[in-house]
Design an enzyme around this catalytic site. Structure first.
Site, PDB file in Angstrom:
ATOM      1  N   PRO A   9       0.791  -1.223   0.000  1.00  0.00           N
ATOM      2  CG  PRO A   9      -0.184  -1.154   2.107  1.00  0.00           C
ATOM      3  CD  PRO A   9       0.487  -2.080   1.147  1.00  0.00           C
ATOM      4  CG  ASN A  10      -0.287   4.241   1.268  1.00  0.00           C
ATOM      5  OD1 ASN A  10      -1.264   4.764   0.754  1.00  0.00           O
ATOM      6  ND2 ASN A  10      -0.343   3.637   2.453  1.00  0.00           N
ATOM      7  NE  ARG A  17       3.991   6.579   1.499  1.00  0.00           N
ATOM      8  CZ  ARG A  17       4.245   5.364   1.987  1.00  0.00           C
ATOM      9  NH1 ARG A  17       4.724   4.405   1.204  1.00  0.00           N
ATOM     10  NH2 ARG A  17       4.029   5.102   3.242  1.00  0.00           N
ATOM     11  CE1 TYR A  22       8.655   5.203   3.113  1.00  0.00           C
ATOM     12  CE2 TYR A  22       7.063   6.970   3.395  1.00  0.00           C
ATOM     13  CZ  TYR A  22       7.595   5.767   3.807  1.00  0.00           C
ATOM     14  OH  TYR A  22       7.083   5.118   4.906  1.00  0.00           O
ATOM     15  CG  ASN A  73       8.458  -1.789   0.090  1.00  0.00           C
ATOM     16  OD1 ASN A  73       7.978  -1.994   1.203  1.00  0.00           O
ATOM     17  ND2 ASN A  73       8.940  -0.611  -0.286  1.00  0.00           N
ATOM     18  CB  ALA A  76       1.502  -0.150   6.086  1.00  0.00           C
ATOM     19  CD  GLU A  97      11.528  -7.112   4.990  1.00  0.00           C
ATOM     20  OE1 GLU A  97      12.452  -7.770   5.529  1.00  0.00           O
ATOM     21  OE2 GLU A  97      10.592  -6.618   5.630  1.00  0.00           O
ATOM     22  CG  HIS A  99      11.473  -2.043   4.150  1.00  0.00           C
ATOM     23  ND1 HIS A  99      10.113  -2.065   4.043  1.00  0.00           N
ATOM     24  CD2 HIS A  99      11.836  -3.213   4.723  1.00  0.00           C
ATOM     25  CE1 HIS A  99       9.657  -3.199   4.547  1.00  0.00           C
ATOM     26  NE2 HIS A  99      10.678  -3.916   4.965  1.00  0.00           N
TER      27      HIS A  99
HETATM   28  C1  DQA Z   1       8.290   1.124   3.682  1.00  0.00           C
HETATM   29  C2  DQA Z   1       8.416   1.280   5.196  1.00  0.00           C
HETATM   30  C3  DQA Z   1       7.106   0.954   5.888  1.00  0.00           C
HETATM   31  O1  DQA Z   1       7.238   1.096   7.290  1.00  0.00           O
HETATM   32  C4  DQA Z   1       6.018   1.890   5.418  1.00  0.00           C
HETATM   33  O2  DQA Z   1       4.781   1.548   5.989  1.00  0.00           O
HETATM   34  C5  DQA Z   1       5.924   1.976   3.940  1.00  0.00           C
HETATM   35  C6  DQA Z   1       7.142   1.946   3.133  1.00  0.00           C
HETATM   36  C7  DQA Z   1       9.561   1.558   2.941  1.00  0.00           C
HETATM   37  O3  DQA Z   1       9.678   1.205   1.766  1.00  0.00           O
HETATM   38  O4  DQA Z   1      10.403   2.260   3.497  1.00  0.00           O
HETATM   39  O5  DQA Z   1       4.839   2.159   3.396  1.00  0.00           O
HETATM   40  O6  DQA Z   1       8.075  -0.246   3.399  1.00  0.00           O
END
Ligand code: DQA
Length: 143
Positions: A9-10, A17, A22, A73, A76, A97, A99
């Protein structure tokens, strides 16, 4: 080699955002990076982004027998989703994984990663470059 890149999400809101966390690069920039990384690594990349946990679980299940690696990724859902962890375990496909932010240095509620309990490697804090590193890692190890 076929690699599935999953975003939670997002992630589609990248560039809009919280750019201080980010970065200013957009989701479109990420898609372009994945295309160039596929060429660089000589792999096929399919990408999927969803704001819905079950959709991500469905995609992981559908990857069984079709993909050689997963880059994920979970956004959340990283910090909540036993369902995504169980789906990764169910298909048993090598996974990394990613981030974008340095999650380790953020709020306490971000300090647990359920999918990370399955993934053989976590790359964080490198921005979009982390996705490229994850693909190159899977290619080197399994390609
Ligand atoms: C994230 C880190 C997560 O805590 C957050 O909820 C995200 C993005 C990152 O790519 O840094 O949405 O996964």
């Amino acid at each position: 080699m076929k690699i599935l890149v999953l975003n939670g999400p997002n992630i589609n809101m990248l560039g809009i955002r919280e750019p201080d966390i980010y970065g200013k690069q957009t989701f479109g920039d990420l898609l372009a990076l994945l295309e160039s990384t596929a060429l660089e690594a000589g792999v096929t990349i399919e990408q999927y982004q969803s704001n819905h946990e079950g959709d991500l679980v469905d995609k992981i299940q559908a990857a069984y027998g079709r993909f050689d690696g997963i880059v994920i990724n979970p956004a959340a859902y990283t910090h909540t989703s036993v369902a995504i962890l169980d789906a990764l375990k169910a298909v048993s496909i090598p996974a990394v994984e990613v981030h974008i932010s340095q999650v380790d240095a953020r709020e306490p509620f971000r300090q647990i990663s359920y999918p990370g309990m399955y993934c053989e490697k976590t790359i964080q804090g490198l921005g979009l470059e982390g996705y490229r590193q994850a693909v190159l890692y899977l290619k080197k190890r399994y390609g």
